[in-house]
Design a protein around this motif. Structure first.
Motif, short mmCIF file in Angstrom:
data_model
loop_
_atom_site.label_atom_id
_atom_site.label_comp_id
_atom_site.label_asym_id
_atom_site.label_seq_id
_atom_site.Cartn_x
_atom_site.Cartn_y
_atom_site.Cartn_z
N ALA A 66 51.48 -47.95 44.89
CA ALA A 66 50.78 -49.18 45.27
C ALA A 66 51.77 -50.32 45.43
N ALA A 67 51.41 -51.27 46.27
CA ALA A 67 52.36 -52.33 46.61
C ALA A 67 52.05 -53.67 45.95
N ASN A 68 50.83 -53.85 45.45
CA ASN A 68 50.45 -55.15 44.87
C ASN A 68 50.39 -55.04 43.36
N LEU A 69 51.50 -55.28 42.70
CA LEU A 69 51.61 -55.10 41.26
C LEU A 69 50.73 -56.08 40.50
N ASP A 70 50.74 -57.34 40.87
CA ASP A 70 49.96 -58.35 40.14
C ASP A 70 48.47 -58.05 40.21
N HIS A 71 48.00 -57.61 41.36
CA HIS A 71 46.58 -57.29 41.52
C HIS A 71 46.18 -56.16 40.56
N ILE A 72 47.01 -55.14 40.45
CA ILE A 72 46.70 -54.02 39.56
C ILE A 72 46.70 -54.45 38.11
N MET A 73 47.65 -55.29 37.72
CA MET A 73 47.71 -55.76 36.33
C MET A 73 46.47 -56.59 35.98
N ILE A 74 46.06 -57.45 36.89
CA ILE A 74 44.88 -58.29 36.64
C ILE A 74 43.63 -57.43 36.51
N LYS A 75 43.49 -56.45 37.40
CA LYS A 75 42.33 -55.55 37.34
C LYS A 75 42.35 -54.72 36.05
N SER A 76 43.52 -54.27 35.65
CA SER A 76 43.65 -53.47 34.42
C SER A 76 43.26 -54.30 33.20
N PHE A 77 43.72 -55.53 33.16
CA PHE A 77 43.38 -56.43 32.06
C PHE A 77 41.87 -56.59 31.94
N ALA A 78 41.19 -56.75 33.08
CA ALA A 78 39.74 -56.97 33.07
C ALA A 78 38.98 -55.74 32.60
N LEU A 79 39.48 -54.55 32.89
CA LEU A 79 38.77 -53.32 32.52
C LEU A 79 38.88 -53.00 31.03
N LEU A 80 39.93 -53.47 30.38
CA LEU A 80 40.13 -53.18 28.97
C LEU A 80 39.32 -54.13 28.09
N ARG A 81 38.87 -53.60 26.98
CA ARG A 81 38.24 -54.46 25.98
C ARG A 81 39.35 -55.22 25.25
N PRO A 82 39.03 -56.32 24.57
CA PRO A 82 40.05 -56.99 23.75
C PRO A 82 40.66 -56.02 22.73
N GLY A 83 41.97 -55.98 22.70
CA GLY A 83 42.67 -55.04 21.83
C GLY A 83 42.98 -53.71 22.51
N GLY A 84 42.51 -53.52 23.75
CA GLY A 84 42.72 -52.27 24.47
C GLY A 84 44.15 -52.07 24.92
N LEU A 85 44.51 -50.81 25.16
CA LEU A 85 45.88 -50.42 25.47
C LEU A 85 46.02 -50.01 26.94
N LEU A 86 47.05 -50.54 27.59
CA LEU A 86 47.44 -50.11 28.93
C LEU A 86 48.71 -49.28 28.82
N TRP A 87 48.69 -48.08 29.42
CA TRP A 87 49.84 -47.16 29.38
C TRP A 87 50.22 -46.82 30.82
N ILE A 88 51.50 -46.99 31.15
CA ILE A 88 51.98 -46.71 32.50
C ILE A 88 53.27 -45.91 32.43
N ALA A 89 53.39 -44.89 33.28
CA ALA A 89 54.64 -44.14 33.44
C ALA A 89 54.97 -44.08 34.92
N LEU A 90 56.26 -44.23 35.24
CA LEU A 90 56.73 -44.18 36.62
C LEU A 90 58.23 -43.94 36.62
#
Length: 344
Positions: free
Chosen positions: A212-236
């Motif tokens: 994907a080319a729009n990094l900020d968009h993905i981070m914002i969407k990921s933040f919204a999907l998680l509950r407070p205290g939720g974990l985001l995990w990324i490998a690349l």
């Protein structure tokens, strides 16, 4: 401009950091890994953020055509090895996974958790295999979303770990493979999940974000999907690992035209902080260079690309693996986690 399966677009700034492209700079040119397309692609190294991006690249309309015969269309399930392999080592492995990740096995060694925990190269590799969802990092189990879940192998494994696992996959062929297995998967990308905001305890992206080319968009969407205290995990893939220095244009992680941008660890941290995440941390990966370097060697032979002598590669590969046990900076792969703040 065009390519063999559609139209191209040129970008004027680095998709990782937004710095305006002023000259071509350091570049790597080659065809796709398997020679399926006749096109020669150019990957550019950003001197500002140390990411690598594809330019020109397939436009949004033609990009899906690149995935008509992609690897996710083939059933691949490395997780099943854990259940089928025999021998003392594998019973220790299963013991570690039982103790650290709550996975039930027919045969395992109860001492496996303590033995492997004391040996960092094996522990780090197995933790990554389970996407670092260690019981001592999380407060029990809950809802997990795997973005770009491919053919669903990890989703099935996550369910065995105790998670209520869901997936979203933009490739309709791969999404259908998941549906045939009875997995809870939507066809689409992260935007398809807007009705699930604030419900997930964990969100994972395994070798997805570089497509994907729009990094900020993905981070914002990921933040919204998680509950407070939720974990985001990324490998690349890590564009600053020793593999690129050894193989150059033959470096397998370049993977054009599928990889639009190999984001550097610095650019990922910055994007996560901009989206509101905290607790951002790059995790030590452990031994893992061999497979990546094997694939790069195949590419160098296929396209007659010059690489260092075998003895030099052998020594540097072991240096790469050794360093990966102690620091993630030069690993072949970046594994990074972040948390949505509890008070957000």
């Amino acid at each position: 401009m065009g390519w063999s399966r559609g139209a191209l677009e040129s970008i004027k700034s680095c998709p990782a950091c937004g710095v305006t492209i002023r000259d071509e700079g350091r570049t790597y040119k080659r065809r796709d890994d398997d020679g399926k397309m006749p096109d020669v692609w150019t990957m550019h190294y950003c001197e500002n953020c140390h990411s690598i991006y594809l330019n020109p690249r397939p436009d949004a309309t033609s990009l899906p055509a690149a995935y008509e015969d992609y690897l996710t269309h083939v059933e691949q399930n490395t997780y099943e090895e854990i259940y089928s392999r025999t021998g003392i080592f594998w019973t220790l492995v299963r013991g570690y996974l039982r103790g650290g990740f709550n996975i039930d096995f027919d045969s395992s060694c109860k001492w496996g958790y303590l033995i492997i925990r004391s040996f960092p190269p094996a522990r780090q590799k197995l933790d990554r295999f389970c996407r670092n969802l260690n019981l001592n990092r999380l407060r029990g189990f809950g809802r997990l979303l795997d973005v770009g879940c491919g053919n669903g192998a990890f989703l099935a494994f996550a369910e065995k770990m105790g998670w209520k696992a869901e997936g979203v996959e933009p490739d309709p062929v791969a999404a259908n493979l998941c549906a045939e297995k009875g997995l809870d998967v939507r066809c689409g990308f992260i935007d398809e999940m807007d009705d699930r905001q604030g419900v997930y305890d964990v969100l994972t992206m395994n070798h997805v974000i570089e497509h994907a080319a729009n990094l900020d968009h993905i981070m914002i969407k990921s933040f919204a999907l998680l509950r407070p205290g939720g974990l985001l995990w990324i490998a690349l893939p890590n564009p600053n690992g020793l593999g690129l220095k050894m193989f150059g244009a033959a470096f397998s992680a370049l993977h054009p035209p599928y990889h639009l941008c190999l984001y550097s660890q610095r650019s990922l941290r910055d994007a996560m902080h901009r989206a509101g995440f905290d607790g951002v941390r790059v995790i030590r990966r452990g031994f893992h260079a061999r497979v990546h370097w094997r694939d790069s060697l195949k590419i160098s032979k296929k396209y007659s690309l010059a690489i260092p002598h075998a003895q030099i590669r052998y020594v540097v590969r072991w240096i790469s693996d050794f360093l990966s046990v102690f620091t993630p900076r030069w690993s072949e792969e970046t594994v990074i986690i972040a948390y949505r703040p509890i008070n957000s």
